[in-house]
Design an enzyme around this catalytic site. Structure first.
Site, PDB file in Angstrom:
ATOM      1  N   TYR A  84      31.513  37.311  37.519  1.00  0.00           N
ATOM      2  CA  TYR A  84      32.524  36.992  38.529  1.00  0.00           C
ATOM      3  C   TYR A  84      33.707  37.941  38.396  1.00  0.00           C
ATOM      4  CZ  TYR A  84      35.413  34.571  34.984  1.00  0.00           C
ATOM      5  OH  TYR A  84      36.184  34.269  33.890  1.00  0.00           O
ATOM      6  N   CYS A  85      34.414  38.111  39.503  1.00  0.00           N
ATOM      7  CA  CYS A  85      35.673  38.858  39.507  1.00  0.00           C
ATOM      8  C   CYS A  85      36.684  38.015  40.279  1.00  0.00           C
ATOM      9  CB  CYS A  85      35.498  40.264  40.082  1.00  0.00           C
ATOM     10  SG  CYS A  85      34.827  40.329  41.754  1.00  0.00           S
ATOM     11  N   PHE A  86      37.645  38.634  40.926  1.00  0.00           N
ATOM     12  CA  PHE A  86      38.697  37.850  41.571  1.00  0.00           C
ATOM     13  C   PHE A  86      38.155  37.027  42.738  1.00  0.00           C
ATOM     14  CE2 PHE A  86      42.485  37.465  44.412  1.00  0.00           C
ATOM     15  CZ  PHE A  86      43.234  36.659  43.574  1.00  0.00           C
ATOM     16  N   TRP A 113      36.785  34.101  40.823  1.00  0.00           N
ATOM     17  CA  TRP A 113      37.746  33.279  40.084  1.00  0.00           C
ATOM     18  C   TRP A 113      38.569  32.406  41.021  1.00  0.00           C
ATOM     19  CZ3 TRP A 113      43.054  33.192  40.537  1.00  0.00           C
ATOM     20  CH2 TRP A 113      43.725  32.376  39.611  1.00  0.00           C
TER      21      TRP A 113
END
Length: 341
Positions: A84-86, A113
Site C-alpha cells: 500500500y501507499c498513500f 493508507w
C-alpha cells in the site's frame, strides 16, 4: 474489519516520514522514494511533470532493487504480499509489478493508507461500544496505573491509555526525553489493542479526561468509559508521595522545573499558592511540595472531573490501598480478577 495477518509481508511503500506518522502495525517500510527524494519529485512535479516522473522512476527502481536484495529475497517464494501507499496508486503499482514479475502473489490495498485511516476512525467510533469497562478512578498518586499493570499480570484485559499515549495525563505528565505518538498512530495502536480483546470479558481501564497530553481520546471510547461503574481508589498521603518520587524522579532532583510546568495553573490556584510552591521548590522541600500540589490542586480537580464524567462514582465505597508496592497490588489485583470472573 480488515485483516492483515494472513499476509507473509505487508509493505508500506510511502516515505519514512509518512510511515512514522502512521502505518498498519505489521507493515514494513520499504519506501519507493525516501523523504528527500519524495520532496524533490513533488517540487519538480509542480513545474515539469515529465521530468518529475523520469527522476521519480529512477529513484524508485534503484530503491526497489535494494529492497529486493536486502528484504524480499528472504521472503518465501510462495508467500502472499500486501502493498500500500498513500492512495494505492503509482508507488503501490511499481512495487506490485516488480513483485509479480518475481512470482509473488501480491495484493494492493484499495484506496491505500487513506482508506485504512478512514476504517480506523470509523471503527473507533463504534467498536468500544462492544466492551464492558471496569474503571479505576481516584486522585493522582493513588496507584491507578500500577494496579492496572498488576491486573494485567493477573491475566485481565487491560487498556493502558496513558501507556499508549506515552504521557501521564497532566501538565507534568510528559515522559522526559520522549515524544508522544502522533494522533493517527495512537488511534492505530488503540484499535489494534481493542481488537486483541475478547468482547465477552471485561476490560480494565483508568479514568481519563478527553485529552492525554496532546492525544485526543475517541468520543465513543470516552463515553463508554463514562458509562461504566467506577472503582475509586484511595491511598495514604505517605504512599502517594512515595509513588510520585518513583514516577517523577526528574522532579525530585529538579523541583523548580516541576513548578515551572505548573505555572499555567495560576488563574486556578492563585498567586499566593503558586508562590508557596516556588518557595518549597527553591528550598528543596520535595515531599512537602508534592503533598501541597496534590492537596491544593490535583485532589479537588480530580474530584470535580470524576463527579462530572463518572456519575456512578459517589455512591460506590472506595478501595483503600494502604500499600502501593508491587506485591501488595498483585494481591489486590488477584482478588479483583477472581471477582470479575
Amino acid at each position: 474489519m480488515w485483516e492483515f495477518s494472513s499476509y507473509d509481508l505487508v509493505i508500506d511503500a510511502r516515505s519514512p516520514r509518512e510511515y512514522a506518522e502512521d502505518h498498519i502495525p505489521c507493515a514494513l517500510n520499504l519506501p519507493v522514494v525516501n523523504n528527500e527524494e519524495y520532496a524533490e519529485v513533488g517540487t519538480l512535479h509542480r513545474n515539469d511533470t515529465h521530468a518529475a516522473y523520469l527522476i521519480g522512476v529512477q529513484y524508485s527502481l534503484a530503491n526497489i532493487s535494494r529492497h529486493i536484495e536486502e528484504v524480499i529475497s528472504r521472503v518465501d517464494p510462495r508467500g502472499r504480499i500486501l502493498v500500500y501507499c498513500f492512495r494505492g496508486g503509482k508507488r503501490s503499482k511499481l512495487w506490485a509489478e516488480n513483485l509479480r514479475t518475481i512470482g509473488y502473489r501480491v495484493d494492493v490495498l484499495l484506496g491505500g493508507w487513506k482508506a485504512y485511516r478512514r476504517w480506523v476512525r470509523a471503527s473507533l467510533e463504534q467498536f468500544p461500544k462492544q466492551f464492558t469497562f471496569r474503571v479505576l478512578a481516584g486522585s493522582t498518586g493513588c496507584g491507578k496505573t500500577r494496579l492496572l499493570q498488576a491486573l494485567e499480570r493477573a491475566g485481565c484485559q487491560v487498556l493502558d491509555l496513558e501507556g499508549l499515549a506515552n504521557h501521564r495525563g497532566s501538565l507534568i505528565g510528559a515522559v522526559p526525553g520522549e515524544k508522544q505518538p502522533t494522533q493517527k498512530w495512537f488511534d492505530t495502536l488503540l484499535l489494534s489493542k481493542l481488537r486483541s480483546f475478547d468482547t465477552e470479558k471485561p476490560v480494565w481501564v483508568e479514568a481519563e479526561s478527553k485529552k492525554i497530553g496532546n492525544i485526543q481520546l475517541p468520543t465513543c471510547l470516552h463515553d463508554a468509559i463514562g458509562r461504566a461503574t467506577p472503582l475509586r481508589l484511595e491511598a495514604p498521603m505517605t504512599e502517594r508521595i512515595k509513588l510520585w518520587r518513583e514516577d517523577y524522579p526528574h522532579f525530585v532532583t529538579d523541583p523548580v522545573a516541576m513548578v515551572e510546568r505548573l505555572t499555567p495553573l495560576k488563574p486556578l490556584i492563585g498567586g499566593e499558592e503558586l508562590q508557596l510552591w516556588k518557595d518549597l521548590a527553591a528550598e528543596g522541600e520535595v515531599d512537602t511540595l508534592f503533598e501541597r500540589v496534590m492537596v491544593a490542586h490535583y485532589d479537588p480537580c480530580y474530584a470535580r472531573s470524576d463527579r462530572r464524567s463518572l456519575p456512578g462514582l459517589p455512591t460506590n465505597p472506595p478501595l483503600e490501598l494502604s500499600d502501593l508496592s508491587a506485591a501488595a497490588l498483585d494481591a489486590v489485583a488477584a482478588k479483583l480478577a477472581s471477582e470479575a470472573n
